[in-house]
Design a protein around this motif. Sequence first.
Motif, PDB file in Angstrom:
ATOM      1  N   VAL A  17      61.775   2.003   3.720  1.00 42.28           N
ATOM      2  CA  VAL A  17      60.624   1.915   4.625  1.00 42.28           C
ATOM      3  C   VAL A  17      59.502   2.794   4.074  1.00 42.28           C
ATOM      4  O   VAL A  17      59.719   3.967   3.773  1.00 42.28           O
ATOM      5  N   PHE A  18      58.315   2.195   3.911  1.00 47.34           N
ATOM      6  CA  PHE A  18      57.137   2.953   3.476  1.00 47.34           C
ATOM      7  C   PHE A  18      56.218   3.139   4.676  1.00 47.34           C
ATOM      8  O   PHE A  18      55.605   2.184   5.113  1.00 47.34           O
ATOM      9  N   SER A  19      56.117   4.327   5.179  1.00 46.03           N
ATOM     10  CA  SER A  19      55.326   4.642   6.380  1.00 46.03           C
ATOM     11  C   SER A  19      55.306   3.487   7.385  1.00 46.03           C
ATOM     12  O   SER A  19      54.264   2.929   7.707  1.00 46.03           O
ATOM     13  N   GLY A  20      56.490   3.148   7.840  1.00 46.16           N
ATOM     14  CA  GLY A  20      56.629   2.135   8.883  1.00 46.16           C
ATOM     15  C   GLY A  20      56.798   0.712   8.357  1.00 46.16           C
ATOM     16  O   GLY A  20      57.301  -0.156   9.062  1.00 46.16           O
ATOM     17  N   PHE A  21      56.392   0.462   7.095  1.00 42.43           N
ATOM     18  CA  PHE A  21      56.526  -0.889   6.539  1.00 42.43           C
ATOM     19  C   PHE A  21      57.913  -1.073   5.918  1.00 42.43           C
ATOM     20  O   PHE A  21      58.310  -0.315   5.019  1.00 42.43           O
ATOM     21  N   LYS A  22      58.632  -2.099   6.380  1.00 43.84           N
ATOM     22  CA  LYS A  22      59.993  -2.326   5.888  1.00 43.84           C
ATOM     23  C   LYS A  22      59.958  -3.143   4.596  1.00 43.84           C
ATOM     24  O   LYS A  22      59.857  -4.370   4.630  1.00 43.84           O
ATOM     25  N   ALA A  23      60.032  -2.465   3.472  1.00 41.15           N
ATOM     26  CA  ALA A  23      59.972  -3.140   2.172  1.00 41.15           C
ATOM     27  C   ALA A  23      61.321  -3.776   1.832  1.00 41.15           C
ATOM     28  O   ALA A  23      61.374  -4.835   1.212  1.00 41.15           O
ATOM     29  N   LEU A  24      62.418  -3.134   2.230  1.00 40.30           N
ATOM     30  CA  LEU A  24      63.755  -3.730   2.095  1.00 40.30           C
ATOM     31  C   LEU A  24      64.450  -3.621   3.447  1.00 40.30           C
ATOM     32  O   LEU A  24      64.518  -2.553   4.044  1.00 40.30           O
ATOM     33  N   GLY A  41      61.676 -13.840  -6.846  1.00 41.39           N
ATOM     34  CA  GLY A  41      61.102 -13.777  -5.504  1.00 41.39           C
ATOM     35  C   GLY A  41      59.612 -13.602  -5.597  1.00 41.39           C
ATOM     36  O   GLY A  41      59.121 -13.052  -6.585  1.00 41.39           O
ATOM     37  N   PRO A  42      58.885 -14.069  -4.595  1.00 37.17           N
ATOM     38  CA  PRO A  42      57.422 -13.969  -4.629  1.00 37.17           C
ATOM     39  C   PRO A  42      56.953 -12.514  -4.720  1.00 37.17           C
ATOM     40  O   PRO A  42      57.715 -11.593  -4.409  1.00 37.17           O
ATOM     41  N   ASN A  43      55.698 -12.332  -5.104  1.00 42.83           N
ATOM     42  CA  ASN A  43      55.114 -10.988  -5.137  1.00 42.83           C
ATOM     43  C   ASN A  43      55.276 -10.307  -3.792  1.00 42.83           C
ATOM     44  O   ASN A  43      55.083 -10.926  -2.753  1.00 42.83           O
ATOM     45  N   GLY A  44      55.638  -9.047  -3.842  1.00 40.82           N
ATOM     46  CA  GLY A  44      55.779  -8.287  -2.605  1.00 40.82           C
ATOM     47  C   GLY A  44      57.125  -8.474  -1.934  1.00 40.82           C
ATOM     48  O   GLY A  44      57.372  -7.927  -0.856  1.00 40.82           O
ATOM     49  N   ALA A  45      58.033  -9.218  -2.571  1.00 46.72           N
ATOM     50  CA  ALA A  45      59.351  -9.485  -1.977  1.00 46.72           C
ATOM     51  C   ALA A  45      60.200  -8.214  -1.860  1.00 46.72           C
ATOM     52  O   ALA A  45      61.117  -8.141  -1.051  1.00 46.72           O
ATOM     53  N   GLY A  46      59.912  -7.233  -2.715  1.00 43.94           N
ATOM     54  CA  GLY A  46      60.699  -5.994  -2.711  1.00 43.94           C
ATOM     55  C   GLY A  46      61.558  -5.834  -3.954  1.00 43.94           C
ATOM     56  O   GLY A  46      62.435  -4.961  -4.003  1.00 43.94           O
ATOM     57  N   LYS A  47      61.284  -6.622  -4.986  1.00 44.87           N
ATOM     58  CA  LYS A  47      62.113  -6.600  -6.199  1.00 44.87           C
ATOM     59  C   LYS A  47      62.026  -5.239  -6.897  1.00 44.87           C
ATOM     60  O   LYS A  47      63.051  -4.618  -7.194  1.00 44.87           O
ATOM     61  N   SER A  48      60.800  -4.795  -7.150  1.00 47.14           N
ATOM     62  CA  SER A  48      60.644  -3.496  -7.828  1.00 47.14           C
ATOM     63  C   SER A  48      61.155  -2.372  -6.940  1.00 47.14           C
ATOM     64  O   SER A  48      61.763  -1.408  -7.430  1.00 47.14           O
ATOM     65  N   THR A  49      60.923  -2.498  -5.646  1.00 43.91           N
ATOM     66  CA  THR A  49      61.400  -1.473  -4.706  1.00 43.91           C
ATOM     67  C   THR A  49      62.924  -1.357  -4.757  1.00 43.91           C
ATOM     68  O   THR A  49      63.470  -0.251  -4.686  1.00 43.91           O
ATOM     69  N   LEU A  50      63.593  -2.491  -4.917  1.00 46.04           N
ATOM     70  CA  LEU A  50      65.055  -2.461  -5.003  1.00 46.04           C
ATOM     71  C   LEU A  50      65.501  -1.651  -6.222  1.00 46.04           C
ATOM     72  O   LEU A  50      66.372  -0.776  -6.119  1.00 46.04           O
TER      73      LEU A  50
HETATM   74  P1  ADP Z   1      57.781  -7.022  -5.858  1.00 43.70           P
HETATM   75  O1  ADP Z   1      58.220  -6.170  -6.993  1.00 43.70           O
HETATM   76  O2  ADP Z   1      58.817  -7.968  -5.359  1.00 43.70           O
HETATM   77  O3  ADP Z   1      56.494  -7.760  -6.158  1.00 43.70           O
HETATM   78  P2  ADP Z   1      57.459  -4.507  -4.497  1.00 43.70           P
HETATM   79  O4  ADP Z   1      58.849  -4.023  -4.428  1.00 43.70           O
HETATM   80  O5  ADP Z   1      56.584  -3.889  -5.523  1.00 43.70           O
HETATM   81  O6  ADP Z   1      57.431  -6.081  -4.617  1.00 43.70           O
HETATM   82  O7  ADP Z   1      56.758  -4.274  -3.099  1.00 43.70           O
HETATM   83  C1  ADP Z   1      57.345  -4.714  -1.877  1.00 43.70           C
HETATM   84  C2  ADP Z   1      56.411  -4.344  -0.755  1.00 43.70           C
HETATM   85  O8  ADP Z   1      56.435  -2.929  -0.565  1.00 43.70           O
HETATM   86  C3  ADP Z   1      54.959  -4.722  -0.992  1.00 43.70           C
HETATM   87  O9  ADP Z   1      54.398  -5.128   0.237  1.00 43.70           O
HETATM   88  C4  ADP Z   1      54.346  -3.431  -1.472  1.00 43.70           C
HETATM   89  O10 ADP Z   1      52.974  -3.384  -1.147  1.00 43.70           O
HETATM   90  C5  ADP Z   1      55.144  -2.383  -0.706  1.00 43.70           C
HETATM   91  N1  ADP Z   1      55.260  -1.136  -1.454  1.00 43.70           N
HETATM   92  C6  ADP Z   1      55.865  -0.974  -2.656  1.00 43.70           C
HETATM   93  N2  ADP Z   1      55.843   0.309  -3.035  1.00 43.70           N
HETATM   94  C7  ADP Z   1      55.191   0.993  -2.056  1.00 43.70           C
HETATM   95  C8  ADP Z   1      54.818   2.368  -1.849  1.00 43.70           C
HETATM   96  N3  ADP Z   1      55.135   3.298  -2.745  1.00 43.70           N
HETATM   97  N4  ADP Z   1      54.165   2.672  -0.722  1.00 43.70           N
HETATM   98  C9  ADP Z   1      53.850   1.732   0.187  1.00 43.70           C
HETATM   99  N5  ADP Z   1      54.162   0.443   0.080  1.00 43.70           N
HETATM  100  C10 ADP Z   1      54.807   0.054  -1.040  1.00 43.70           C
END
Ligand code: ADP
Length: 254
Positions: A17-24, A41-50
């Motif tokens: 969770v990034f300041s309230g936003f559920k990324a995963l 997965g589409p952009n913003g799916a959470g791939k890099s976050t994973l």
């Molecule tokens: P992907 O790699 O699938 O394109 P990301 O994992 O980069 O997607 O991002 C997933 C979501 O989390 C996006 O909406 C992105 O804006 C948000 N996000 C990623 N990293 C951060 C961060 N450090 N702070 C806030 N939001 C983030």
Amino acid sequence: MVNAESAVLSVKDLKVVFSGFKALKGVDLDVGTNEIVTIIGPNGAGKSTLLDAIVGKSPVASGNVYYKGQDITNKSSYHIARMGIGRKFQNPNVYNELSVFDNLLLALKGTHGVFASIKAKLTAAKKEKIISVLDRIGLLEKGYSKVSSLSHGQKQWVEIGMVLAQDPAVVLLDEPTAGMTPDETYATGEIIKTIAIDHSVVVIEHDMEFVKQIAQRIVVLHQGEKLTEGSVGEVQSNPKVIEVYLGREQIDAA
Ligand code: ADP
Ligand code: MG
């Protein structure tokens, strides 16, 4: 099918969770020994976050990451890298003015600091290791070239080599073919298949041709959740996947 017991890397109900936003929103992922798992997965799916969460770069809100059965959730990225999970980031992080060989030397496990490692005695074992990495990344002939003289694709391979030099059991690659020519992209696929002979590999990728070249098992992420997983054919014919990608070039070309 890989299960949590046989997995080298196992992610359980992972939430970021990034300041309230559920990324995963509760992702499960098991990666077996010497397996290639491709994440699309589409952009913003959470791939890099994973990948960030696995290597301790994004804080895990809940859920767990296990490496060889050990809970590594929220351990330091330094610690996780030392344990055996290597991560290549999207942006190149190489020393342009050093040779390919010296870049790999710097990356070798147990090496600390630019000057210390270059001055340190180059043992036969280190040299052999670097040569085997050069061979894997297809740059044997470029070992003594400065990184600045390489093409964009070759620089990316140096980075992959720097990950391999750390002797990881698991290699995580985030969009390794970004900006590459079609030939470089194909060569990268072949490099990844060679890496998977004795490493587990997780690859994030957009290019469906490339996914088909390397893929064994594909995981589809969408809006922080796993949509489905399976073979290329299974994923491509999955109605949920088609809906998510509808009208997108990647799946049209597939
Ligand atoms: P992907 O790699 O699938 O394109 P990301 O994992 O980069 O997607 O991002 C997933 C979501 O989390 C996006 O909406 C992105 O804006 C948000 N996000 C990623 N990293 C951060 C961060 N450090 N702070 C806030 N939001 C983030
Ligand atoms: Mg990304």
